[in-house]
Design a protein around this motif. Structure first.
Motif, PDB file in Angstrom:
ATOM      1  N   MET A  45      -4.550 -10.562  -2.694  1.00  0.00           N
ATOM      2  CA  MET A  45      -4.164  -9.407  -1.946  1.00  0.00           C
ATOM      3  C   MET A  45      -3.278  -8.252  -2.723  1.00  0.00           C
ATOM      4  O   MET A  45      -3.415  -7.067  -2.378  1.00  0.00           O
ATOM      5  N   ILE A  46      -2.778  -8.694  -3.795  1.00  0.00           N
ATOM      6  CA  ILE A  46      -1.724  -7.970  -4.295  1.00  0.00           C
ATOM      7  C   ILE A  46      -2.356  -6.522  -5.149  1.00  0.00           C
ATOM      8  O   ILE A  46      -1.936  -5.736  -4.931  1.00  0.00           O
ATOM      9  N   PRO A  47      -3.387  -6.985  -5.966  1.00  0.00           N
ATOM     10  CA  PRO A  47      -4.004  -5.907  -6.728  1.00  0.00           C
ATOM     11  C   PRO A  47      -4.423  -4.784  -6.116  1.00  0.00           C
ATOM     12  O   PRO A  47      -4.265  -3.676  -6.188  1.00  0.00           O
ATOM     13  N   SER A  48      -5.374  -4.921  -5.056  1.00  0.00           N
ATOM     14  CA  SER A  48      -6.052  -3.961  -4.318  1.00  0.00           C
ATOM     15  C   SER A  48      -5.101  -3.344  -3.308  1.00  0.00           C
ATOM     16  O   SER A  48      -5.011  -2.085  -3.194  1.00  0.00           O
ATOM     17  N   ALA A  49      -4.009  -4.062  -2.719  1.00  0.00           N
ATOM     18  CA  ALA A  49      -2.945  -3.321  -1.902  1.00  0.00           C
ATOM     19  C   ALA A  49      -2.124  -2.257  -2.438  1.00  0.00           C
ATOM     20  O   ALA A  49      -1.864  -1.103  -2.327  1.00  0.00           O
ATOM     21  N   LEU A  50      -1.838  -2.740  -4.040  1.00  0.00           N
ATOM     22  CA  LEU A  50      -1.133  -1.798  -4.805  1.00  0.00           C
ATOM     23  C   LEU A  50      -1.828  -0.643  -5.490  1.00  0.00           C
ATOM     24  O   LEU A  50      -1.491   0.513  -5.616  1.00  0.00           O
ATOM     25  N   PHE A  51      -2.975  -0.942  -5.931  1.00  0.00           N
ATOM     26  CA  PHE A  51      -3.695   0.072  -7.111  1.00  0.00           C
ATOM     27  C   PHE A  51      -4.921   0.791  -6.275  1.00  0.00           C
ATOM     28  O   PHE A  51      -5.608   1.675  -6.854  1.00  0.00           O
ATOM     29  N   GLN A  52      -5.341   0.084  -5.362  1.00  0.00           N
ATOM     30  CA  GLN A  52      -6.592   0.836  -4.651  1.00  0.00           C
ATOM     31  C   GLN A  52      -5.938   1.838  -3.707  1.00  0.00           C
ATOM     32  O   GLN A  52      -5.964   1.889  -2.426  1.00  0.00           O
ATOM     33  N   GLN A  53      -5.827   3.329  -4.402  1.00  0.00           N
ATOM     34  CA  GLN A  53      -5.566   4.235  -3.546  1.00  0.00           C
ATOM     35  C   GLN A  53      -6.323   5.394  -3.850  1.00  0.00           C
ATOM     36  O   GLN A  53      -5.890   6.651  -3.883  1.00  0.00           O
ATOM     37  N   ASN A  54      -7.650   5.107  -3.849  1.00  0.00           N
ATOM     38  CA  ASN A  54      -8.599   6.281  -4.139  1.00  0.00           C
ATOM     39  C   ASN A  54      -8.765   7.147  -3.233  1.00  0.00           C
ATOM     40  O   ASN A  54      -9.002   8.381  -3.536  1.00  0.00           O
ATOM     41  N   PHE A  55      -8.577   7.041  -1.905  1.00  0.00           N
ATOM     42  CA  PHE A  55      -8.455   7.959  -1.071  1.00  0.00           C
ATOM     43  C   PHE A  55      -7.448   9.125  -1.276  1.00  0.00           C
ATOM     44  O   PHE A  55      -7.728  10.277  -1.198  1.00  0.00           O
ATOM     45  N   THR A  56      -6.126   8.509  -1.596  1.00  0.00           N
ATOM     46  CA  THR A  56      -5.121   9.439  -2.018  1.00  0.00           C
ATOM     47  C   THR A  56      -5.408  10.337  -3.113  1.00  0.00           C
ATOM     48  O   THR A  56      -5.263  11.455  -3.282  1.00  0.00           O
ATOM     49  N   VAL A  57      -5.968   9.688  -4.350  1.00  0.00           N
ATOM     50  CA  VAL A  57      -6.276  10.200  -5.601  1.00  0.00           C
ATOM     51  C   VAL A  57      -7.583  11.324  -5.255  1.00  0.00           C
ATOM     52  O   VAL A  57      -7.188  12.478  -5.667  1.00  0.00           O
ATOM     53  N   LEU A  58      -8.402  10.930  -4.365  1.00  0.00           N
ATOM     54  CA  LEU A  58      -9.663  11.920  -4.191  1.00  0.00           C
ATOM     55  C   LEU A  58      -9.092  13.039  -3.348  1.00  0.00           C
ATOM     56  O   LEU A  58      -9.644  14.099  -3.717  1.00  0.00           O
ATOM     57  N   LYS A  59      -8.107  12.840  -2.624  1.00  0.00           N
ATOM     58  CA  LYS A  59      -7.778  14.009  -1.780  1.00  0.00           C
ATOM     59  C   LYS A  59      -7.066  15.053  -2.640  1.00  0.00           C
ATOM     60  O   LYS A  59      -7.321  16.270  -2.517  1.00  0.00           O
ATOM     61  N   THR A 106       0.918  -1.052   0.258  1.00  0.00           N
ATOM     62  CA  THR A 106      -0.140   0.037   0.043  1.00  0.00           C
ATOM     63  C   THR A 106       0.754   1.217   0.126  1.00  0.00           C
ATOM     64  O   THR A 106       0.502   2.299  -0.709  1.00  0.00           O
ATOM     65  N   LEU A 107       1.834   1.108   0.963  1.00  0.00           N
ATOM     66  CA  LEU A 107       2.676   2.217   0.713  1.00  0.00           C
ATOM     67  C   LEU A 107       3.582   2.617  -0.750  1.00  0.00           C
ATOM     68  O   LEU A 107       3.598   3.621  -1.117  1.00  0.00           O
ATOM     69  N   VAL A 108       4.089   1.351  -1.159  1.00  0.00           N
ATOM     70  CA  VAL A 108       4.502   1.562  -2.413  1.00  0.00           C
ATOM     71  C   VAL A 108       3.468   2.128  -3.533  1.00  0.00           C
ATOM     72  O   VAL A 108       3.650   3.009  -4.358  1.00  0.00           O
ATOM     73  N   GLY A 109       2.267   1.474  -3.443  1.00  0.00           N
ATOM     74  CA  GLY A 109       1.228   2.033  -4.333  1.00  0.00           C
ATOM     75  C   GLY A 109       0.788   3.052  -4.344  1.00  0.00           C
ATOM     76  O   GLY A 109       0.673   4.107  -5.437  1.00  0.00           O
ATOM     77  N   SER A 110       0.772   3.736  -2.951  1.00  0.00           N
ATOM     78  CA  SER A 110       0.265   5.016  -2.690  1.00  0.00           C
ATOM     79  C   SER A 110       1.085   6.029  -3.335  1.00  0.00           C
ATOM     80  O   SER A 110       1.039   7.124  -4.172  1.00  0.00           O
ATOM     81  N   THR A 111       2.393   5.961  -3.354  1.00  0.00           N
ATOM     82  CA  THR A 111       3.469   6.842  -3.896  1.00  0.00           C
ATOM     83  C   THR A 111       3.652   6.629  -5.245  1.00  0.00           C
ATOM     84  O   THR A 111       3.435   7.643  -6.207  1.00  0.00           O
ATOM     85  N   ILE A 112       3.205   5.568  -5.935  1.00  0.00           N
ATOM     86  CA  ILE A 112       3.194   5.463  -7.495  1.00  0.00           C
ATOM     87  C   ILE A 112       2.037   5.916  -8.106  1.00  0.00           C
ATOM     88  O   ILE A 112       2.242   6.844  -8.842  1.00  0.00           O
ATOM     89  N   ILE A 113       0.908   5.506  -7.516  1.00  0.00           N
ATOM     90  CA  ILE A 113      -0.169   6.054  -8.033  1.00  0.00           C
ATOM     91  C   ILE A 113      -0.427   7.494  -8.025  1.00  0.00           C
ATOM     92  O   ILE A 113      -1.027   8.284  -8.834  1.00  0.00           O
ATOM     93  N   GLY A 114      -0.140   7.961  -6.652  1.00  0.00           N
ATOM     94  CA  GLY A 114      -0.063   9.489  -6.585  1.00  0.00           C
ATOM     95  C   GLY A 114       0.423  10.248  -7.449  1.00  0.00           C
ATOM     96  O   GLY A 114       0.373  11.193  -7.758  1.00  0.00           O
ATOM     97  N   LYS A 115       1.803  10.013  -7.788  1.00  0.00           N
ATOM     98  CA  LYS A 115       2.809  10.584  -8.793  1.00  0.00           C
ATOM     99  C   LYS A 115       2.179  10.450 -10.067  1.00  0.00           C
ATOM    100  O   LYS A 115       1.966  11.559 -11.027  1.00  0.00           O
ATOM    101  N   CYS A 116       1.646   9.267 -10.390  1.00  0.00           N
ATOM    102  CA  CYS A 116       1.116   8.955 -12.051  1.00  0.00           C
ATOM    103  C   CYS A 116      -0.385   9.736 -11.935  1.00  0.00           C
ATOM    104  O   CYS A 116      -0.715  10.168 -13.218  1.00  0.00           O
TER     105      CYS A 116
END
Length: 236
Positions: free
Chosen positions: A133-147, A79-89
């Motif tokens: 577990m892997i897909p949602s942990a990496l790519f479910q970053q909707n809270f970060t994106v919505l903020k 989740t930490l890695v995904g948040s950084t990557i998705i937030g940047k992309c």
């Protein structure tokens, strides 16, 4: 002398048009806040409603204390890695033609959650649970994106209290969904299948509200431009 101070009819029409446009943009922003909050609430509800069944399946497959601890730590790291990557992309402008990068990654988060629920339901081993577990942990970053999206909805005149209030409501929606989801799953649904079907309906609703989200480029920038034009006309 009266002619000097007489307003030009064209300017009056233009000012009225700008005022209507600003009102429309403000309405779009409010819809964006509402739709974003509802989409996140439905997404979290979908994940929470199957939480009890997921834990029960994990226990039935023999996932002991070490297994649970390792899986939880791995999910947190992903989740930490995904948040950084998705937030940047999601800041990219390359996907503006199809609604913007933020919308794309919000839909990706819904799809990742759906895949997690489906794979967890069909899992017959601990390894399958790890994979699910892997897909949602990496790519479910909707809270970060919505903020980030909510911040873009606000113009420069928005106060700090208004900005914090919008983000606070987003967090409150997540908290309520986490509180109501497990209770709903344990009281209303008796089988993993029925809870998964309800979760799928919630995910469809979340995707629907994401599609309805207005683009910040049509709201914030337009509102700012209209305000500047109005100020210039009043000064003239």
């Amino acid at each position: 002398q009266k002619d000097v101070f007489r307003k030009n009819p064209a300017d009056e029409i233009s000012t009225k048009t700008n005022s209507n446009e600003m009102s429309r943009c403000q309405e779009q922003k409010h819809r964006g806040f509402l739709y974003g909050t509802l989409s996140l609430a439905l997404l979290v509800t979908a994940a929470a409603v199957v939480m009890g069944f997921y834990q029960s399946k994990r226990d039935s497959l023999g996932c002991n204390v070490q297994c649970i601890g390792t899986m939880t730590s791995a999910r947190s790291a992903l989740t930490l890695v995904g948040s950084t990557i998705i937030g940047k992309c999601s800041d990219s402008t390359a996907l503006d033609r199809i609604g913007g990068a933020r919308k794309v990654f919000l839909v990706l988060g819904v799809a990742a959650t759906a895949l997690d629920i489906l794979m967890s339901f069909r899992a017959s081993s601990i390894n399958a649970l790890w994979i699910s577990m892997i897909p949602s942990a990496l790519f479910q970053q909707n809270f970060t994106v919505l903020k980030a999206l909510f911040i873009e909805y606000h113009d420069e005149s928005a106060s700090a209290a208004e900005r914090a209030g919008r983000i606070g409501k987003l967090g409150m929606a997540v908290g309520l969904a986490f509180m109501a989801g497990p209770l709903l799953g344990s009281v209303v649904f008796k089988e993993y299948r029925s809870a998964s079907i309800f979760a799928a309906v919630c995910l469809l609703g979340a995707a629907f509200f994401i599609v309805l989200l207005p683009s910040p480029s049509r709201t914030i920038s337009s509102t700012q431009n209209r305000e500047e034009i109005s100020v210039e006309k009043e000064s003239v």
